[in-house]
Design a protein around this motif. Sequence first.
Motif, PDB file in Angstrom:
ATOM      1  N   CYS A 103       0.818  -1.230   0.000  1.00  0.00           N
ATOM      2  CA  CYS A 103       0.000   0.000   0.000  1.00  0.00           C
ATOM      3  C   CYS A 103       0.842   1.266   0.000  1.00  0.00           C
ATOM      4  O   CYS A 103       0.474   2.247  -0.642  1.00  0.00           O
ATOM      5  CB  CYS A 103      -0.903   0.041   1.227  1.00  0.00           C
ATOM      6  SG  CYS A 103      -2.105  -1.263   1.279  1.00  0.00           S
ATOM      7  N   ASP A 154      -7.053  11.297  -3.211  1.00  0.00           N
ATOM      8  CA  ASP A 154      -8.030  10.610  -4.056  1.00  0.00           C
ATOM      9  C   ASP A 154      -8.982   9.745  -3.234  1.00  0.00           C
ATOM     10  O   ASP A 154     -10.152   9.597  -3.573  1.00  0.00           O
ATOM     11  CB  ASP A 154      -7.306   9.719  -5.086  1.00  0.00           C
ATOM     12  CG  ASP A 154      -6.580  10.554  -6.129  1.00  0.00           C
ATOM     13  OD1 ASP A 154      -6.849  11.773  -6.178  1.00  0.00           O
ATOM     14  OD2 ASP A 154      -5.754   9.999  -6.880  1.00  0.00           O
ATOM     15  N   TYR A 155      -8.456   9.144  -2.146  1.00  0.00           N
ATOM     16  CA  TYR A 155      -9.317   8.291  -1.316  1.00  0.00           C
ATOM     17  C   TYR A 155      -9.962   9.073  -0.169  1.00  0.00           C
ATOM     18  O   TYR A 155     -10.529   8.470   0.739  1.00  0.00           O
ATOM     19  CB  TYR A 155      -8.508   7.122  -0.748  1.00  0.00           C
ATOM     20  CG  TYR A 155      -8.172   6.072  -1.783  1.00  0.00           C
ATOM     21  CD1 TYR A 155      -9.143   5.183  -2.240  1.00  0.00           C
ATOM     22  CD2 TYR A 155      -6.899   5.981  -2.323  1.00  0.00           C
ATOM     23  CE1 TYR A 155      -8.843   4.243  -3.193  1.00  0.00           C
ATOM     24  CE2 TYR A 155      -6.585   5.038  -3.280  1.00  0.00           C
ATOM     25  CZ  TYR A 155      -7.561   4.172  -3.715  1.00  0.00           C
ATOM     26  OH  TYR A 155      -7.271   3.226  -4.663  1.00  0.00           O
ATOM     27  N   ASP A 156      -9.815  10.394  -0.196  1.00  0.00           N
ATOM     28  CA  ASP A 156     -10.442  11.236   0.818  1.00  0.00           C
ATOM     29  C   ASP A 156      -9.951  10.922   2.234  1.00  0.00           C
ATOM     30  O   ASP A 156     -10.715  10.921   3.187  1.00  0.00           O
ATOM     31  CB  ASP A 156     -11.974  11.069   0.758  1.00  0.00           C
ATOM     32  CG  ASP A 156     -12.653  12.393   1.066  1.00  0.00           C
ATOM     33  OD1 ASP A 156     -11.950  13.417   1.049  1.00  0.00           O
ATOM     34  OD2 ASP A 156     -13.870  12.399   1.311  1.00  0.00           O
TER      35      ASP A 156
END
Lengths: 289, 281
Positions: A40, B135-137
């Motif tokens: 990740c 982008d994923y807040d």
Amino acid sequence: MAVGSLVARSTAAAAGILSPRSRNLPGLLFSLPLLALFACFVVYPLFFVATRIFDRYTYEVLFSDPVYVQTIVNTIVYVGVAVNVKLFLALLLSAVLDSDGKATRFLSAIFLLPWAIPVLPGILSVRWMMSSQWGILNLISEDLGLGTHHWLASRWTAIGAIILFHIWKYLPFWTIIFLSARRGIPRQLYEAAYIDGAGPFQAFRYISLPMLGGIYLICTLLSMVFTMGDFTNVQLMTGGGPGDSTHVLATLAYRYTFRVGKIDWGMGVFATALPVTLLFIFVLIKKIR
Amino acid sequence: MTGRGVWVNVARGAVLAVITVWTLFPIYYIVSLAITPWTDLFRPVYFVTHPTLDNFKFVIFQESPFVKFFWRWLANSLWVSAATMFAVLVVAAMGSFALGRIRFGLGRWVSGITLFTYIIPASFLSIPFFKIMGDYDLLDTYWALIFAMTTFAAPYALWVLWDYAKTIPQEIDESAAIDGAGLVSVFFRIYLPLITPSLIAIGTYAFFYAWNEYLYAVLLLQGEKTITLPVGMGNFLTSDDAPWNLLMALSVIYALPPVLFYYVFRRYLTHGLVSGSVAGV
């Protein structure tokens, strides 16, 4: 059934009966947290950069920007001077501290303070010292009859301040590393050398240096990669100023992203440095393992 | 012999004196500014003329508008550091058990990944990471920060533990396995108790890694109340009328925990860190 066989297998694995290959599943399960973080937070960002770096326009902008060129020079000077001076001093100091006297033990306890103290207080101290109006450095310089200077307001003295701070902060850590490497050298080698009539310099040249050469090289590479990515020291010491003349890679990327508002340029800065960095990293992984 | 011995001792003494001054001067300067009253601040002196503890009072009792969020920042720093420490302990304990005790075929790859993550500068991944989190807040949340710090603190911790794990005799695991213990119970009942001293060392290391972290904290946290202590202090540097004596009082408070812990756990720390760094060299 499946659970039962898994338990049986792991039991056998703990006993070292199975081959390394058949222990892969439990091994990977125990490594899962690490592998998940790696996927990740390392692979995904690198992949993200890789999808964005094939835009030629970004590099045309970067290479024609004088600030970028200046930043590359700054980074090379910072990494080259700070790391090499620091490690050379660390090697010398480890020789001085390598004795069991009470004074040495007391001093090594004090000596490790910069390592224990966070970066920010140290930087604040140096910044106020170098303040052109109220700093103690100008007081000392004036009392010595050298006049006053704007230390952090011109490019090379500001970079010098960053380098000096780097040495102050990280010298203790590397000295301890060399000290422990020195303690690993068998005493008999030195005793034999002294019986054969060698002086301290010959002992250093023919015993310490060959025995420490490998670790010295690894430490140099390691410290160079770490320093190449330094953000905190430079950002807090000069913020890249005066006039964007003291940026290093990380602070320039930060500036492009947040001051100029071009995130692609920010990633481009790292993308241009990545080939050299990855080369260093792979050499290091080969050497360390 | 004696003639040369004297000169070696004189040289050694001189070097040690220089190091002591070089090391202590910036620290002396932090403390002396922290006890300098505001009125004396703009008059450089070698020794503080009117020492006072008012700066600490202003900071702690929030009597100055400059540091009205001191306790919030401190609490934020404590929370992210404690969470990072816990996560690093889990990742490193499990990983070192896998590499050092299970010794599986793909272990070479896992140790390579560990080294790679340790060496690659965290700042090189910061801008894409910031973009992804946007982008994923996930901006302005602590989770992104805690996981990022864990990623970069865990490899070193794992390396230190792995080095230690290799020194535990394999027979202990084998006798446990004969008594019917599975891998999980070997991990909890044999491995963890045995590595406790090293866990203390790397836990301290991870806590202060997060306590010091500036780049990721400054990228990911933005709110006036959600930032950590170093970011809050760093923000003063852009203003011209920064209250430097208060900043230095904050600095002393901020630097005190690592220094105290360092002296309490010095033996564990230097041994653990050194064995980890020299491992395999």
